[in-house]
Design a protein around this motif. Structure first.
Motif, mmCIF file in Angstrom:
data_model
loop_
_atom_site.group_PDB
_atom_site.id
_atom_site.type_symbol
_atom_site.label_atom_id
_atom_site.label_comp_id
_atom_site.label_asym_id
_atom_site.label_seq_id
_atom_site.Cartn_x
_atom_site.Cartn_y
_atom_site.Cartn_z
ATOM 1 N N LYS A 1 -5.147 -14.155 30.536
ATOM 2 C CA LYS A 1 -6.004 -13.408 29.577
ATOM 3 C C LYS A 1 -7.345 -13.141 30.178
ATOM 4 O O LYS A 1 -7.810 -11.995 29.832
ATOM 5 C CB LYS A 1 -6.196 -14.206 28.393
ATOM 6 N N SER B 1 7.754 -12.635 32.023
ATOM 7 C CA SER B 1 7.625 -12.851 30.549
ATOM 8 C C SER B 1 6.718 -11.942 29.735
ATOM 9 O O SER B 1 6.886 -11.976 28.543
ATOM 10 C CB SER B 1 6.691 -14.347 30.218
ATOM 11 N N LYS C 1 3.519 -11.460 29.932
ATOM 12 C CA LYS C 1 2.324 -11.906 29.614
ATOM 13 C C LYS C 1 1.099 -11.467 30.421
ATOM 14 O O LYS C 1 0.207 -11.003 29.709
ATOM 15 C CB LYS C 1 2.081 -13.615 29.730
ATOM 16 N N SER D 1 10.909 -9.237 25.653
ATOM 17 C CA SER D 1 9.882 -9.959 25.703
ATOM 18 C C SER D 1 9.284 -10.701 24.489
ATOM 19 O O SER D 1 9.622 -9.979 23.439
ATOM 20 C CB SER D 1 8.744 -9.489 26.491
ATOM 21 N N SER D 2 9.096 -11.653 24.294
ATOM 22 C CA SER D 2 8.471 -12.681 22.961
ATOM 23 C C SER D 2 7.124 -12.029 22.888
ATOM 24 O O SER D 2 6.473 -12.343 21.609
ATOM 25 C CB SER D 2 8.808 -13.974 22.790
ATOM 26 N N GLN D 3 6.359 -11.307 23.669
ATOM 27 C CA GLN D 3 4.971 -11.008 23.323
ATOM 28 C C GLN D 3 4.802 -9.900 22.449
ATOM 29 O O GLN D 3 5.591 -9.149 22.213
ATOM 30 C CB GLN D 3 4.599 -10.203 25.041
ATOM 31 N N ASP D 4 3.797 -10.138 21.659
ATOM 32 C CA ASP D 4 3.585 -9.053 20.611
ATOM 33 C C ASP D 4 1.794 -8.931 20.518
ATOM 34 O O ASP D 4 1.068 -9.859 20.893
ATOM 35 C CB ASP D 4 3.928 -9.551 19.472
ATOM 36 N N SER D 5 1.560 -8.106 19.643
ATOM 37 C CA SER D 5 0.105 -7.744 19.411
ATOM 38 C C SER D 5 -0.148 -7.160 17.963
ATOM 39 O O SER D 5 0.763 -6.297 17.807
ATOM 40 C CB SER D 5 -0.496 -6.823 20.643
ATOM 41 N N MET E 1 0.769 -7.836 28.778
ATOM 42 C CA MET E 1 0.298 -7.808 27.436
ATOM 43 C C MET E 1 -1.307 -8.153 27.547
ATOM 44 O O MET E 1 -2.088 -7.682 26.660
ATOM 45 C CB MET E 1 0.922 -8.981 26.560
ATOM 46 N N ASP F 1 1.012 -19.095 32.584
ATOM 47 C CA ASP F 1 -0.017 -18.637 31.703
ATOM 48 C C ASP F 1 -1.235 -18.222 32.553
ATOM 49 O O ASP F 1 -2.316 -17.625 32.102
ATOM 50 C CB ASP F 1 -0.735 -19.672 30.833
#
Length: 403
Positions: A387, A214, A216, A239-243, A219, A365
């Motif tokens: 995270k 993913s 995740k 990936s759909s991840q963004d910042s 990121m 996650d």
């Protein structure tokens, strides 16, 4: 430096409280999440509704809603532990004295005493109060706690007098916090290259070979590194991840070849290179130009060729000052395979994680990892949100690499 930071703003009962509406806006604009706690007297100078609207969070000033019969209460300990940093602005002489003496006669004071994060304070009072020996002593007491003073400024005061005692302007407060964070950031002035996510290898214009990554974890590492003061170049596969963190520059790629080229180019001037991407080891030798139709025989034969080995290439080319960290996802003989990868690819660390049904690996996650170094260090990091895990990984690298 404030992007993603959780900030508690404590507001006390001085006329300068009206400026906290602008202070909240500046903190939000800088990317922070803000929660406001008022002293009882502060509500005479600024409304909870204004601050709640601007912060997009409830505003707190008491332990429970006296008009409610639900028994719901505000947990001062939870709120204090939530914050990455706390700003007390304006801080009156009265509340400053309470802090110096450790008093807890209202909700704000209870939250303050529960907080374990850095505390910044911006006094505001009349000039004679600000110069009084008791106030100067209390300021020194707060600084002895490790709190950071944002000094009062000179100007016209509410009393009509002119002099020192005005709360620092909101821009000055935000600037002071950012400067302090930058000076303490463990990765300041470092350029860190991270790759993340899967790669897709085209079979034809609509089909591909890929994996379930993913992005995740990568990121999370990018966000953590940026919050530690680094400039981050993130090479991100599909990936759909963004910042929206301004310290993170994202270059999106699709194939392993594209990721190889982008990563090796970025790595040339990097201080740290963290390769967390789940790249495809093989690609179709001859991808079709048009969509492949189903055949009557029910079989599709693909010839695969090996992709470039990004970690091996980076490891072979790494300079003496560079730190190279690889990731290994294993399903069997995990530690042995990770150790082999560490030995053969000339990286400094391998971060081992496993794909199974224990809420770790691709798509989850959460994750847990084992970090293994070329020098024999082993760091086991237990299951937790990615995270949080990202900060723990960086903390271990900082501890060993900067010692």
């Amino acid at each position: 430096m404030l992007s993603g930071k959780k900030i508690l703003l404590g507001v006390t009962g001085g006329i300068a409280a009206y400026k906290t509406t602008y202070l909240v806006r500046l903190l939000i604009k800088a990317g922070a999440e803000v929660r406001v706690v008022l002293s009882p007297a502060a509500r005479d100078f600024v409304t909870p509704l204004s601050l709640a609207t601007l912060s997009k969070n409830p505003v707190y000033w008491e332990y429970f809603d006296r008009e409610s019969e639900t028994g719901t209460w505000n947990n001062h300990v939870e709120l204090g532990l939530w914050a990455d940093l706390m700003i007390l602005a304006p801080l009156t002489a009265n509340t400053m004295a309470k802090i110096a003496q450790g008093q807890s006669d209202n909700f704000l004071m209870a939250v303050y005493l529960s907080a374990k994060c850095p505390v910044y304070f911006a006094p505001a009072m009349d000039l004679d109060m600000y110069k009084h020996p008791a106030t100067r002593e209390n300021i020194q007491k707060l600084e002895s706690f490790g709190h950071i003073l944002i000094p009062a400024e000179k100007g016209e005061l509410a009393s009509g007098l002119e002099g020192e005692g005005r709360m620092a302007e909101p821009e000055t407060i935000v600037g002071a916090v950012i400067s302090d964070l930058e000076s303490k950031a463990p990765l300041r002035n470092k350029l860190i290259v991270i790759n993340a996510g899967p790669t897709y290898e085209a079979i034809d214009p609509v089909r591909f070979i890929g994996n379930r990554s993913s992005g995740k974890m990568g990121m999370a590492l990018a966000e953590a590194a940026a919050n530690y003061g680094a400039r981050v170049q993130l090479i991100l596969g599909p990936s759909s991840q963004d910042s929206n963190n301004p310290a993170i520059n994202i270059k999106r790629v699709e194939s392993t070849q594209e990721m190889f080229e982008a990563t090796t180019a970025a790595a040339q001037n990097a201080d740290w290179i963290i390769l967390s991407a789940a790249v495809s080891d093989y690609r179709p030798k001859n991808p079709a130009n048009q969509k492949i139709k189903k055949s009557d025989g029910g079989m599709l034969h693909l010839d695969l060729v090996e992709n470039p080995d990004i970690l091996k290439s980076i490891g072979q080319a790494k300079k003496d000052y560079q730190l190279v960290v690889g990731f290994a996802l294993e399903t069997e003989n995990a530690e042995a395979n990770a150790q082999k990868k560490l030995d053969t690819k000339n990286c400094d660390w391998i971060v081992l994680n496993q794909a199974d049904d224990k809420a770790r690996g691709f798509g989850h996650d959460t994750n847990e990892v084992l970090m293994i170094s070329r020098k024999g260090q082993r760091e086991k990091l237990e299951l937790k949100p990615k995270k949080e895990l990202a900060y723990e990984i960086l903390d271990r690298l900082i501890k060993h690499h900067t010692a």
